[in-house]
Design an enzyme around this catalytic site. Structure first.
Site: not given
Length: 65
Positions: A2-3
């Protein structure tokens, strides 16, 4: 992996930004069941002269009361 990208007006103390990074990391890891080591957080601090709404920059608006 996840970013999360967070954009905000510059000027907060480094310890506040660090606390934000920790909180966002925890929230994403808890929500997605991802290991914290896989969570990426990018904080972009924008000068108030470069952030506008309705053709008025934050700098032009002046301090909020």
């Amino acid at each position: 992996m996840p970013l999360v990208e967070v954009s905000l007006i510059e000027g907060r103390p480094p310890e506040t930004i660090r606390a934000l990074i920790s909180s966002v990391t925890e929230a994403v890891a808890d929500s997605l069941g991802s290991p914290k080591e896989s969570v990426r957080v990018i904080v972009r601090e924008i000068p108030p002269t470069h952030w506008a709404a309705g053709d008025v920059t934050i700098a032009e608006r002046g301090p909020r009361t």
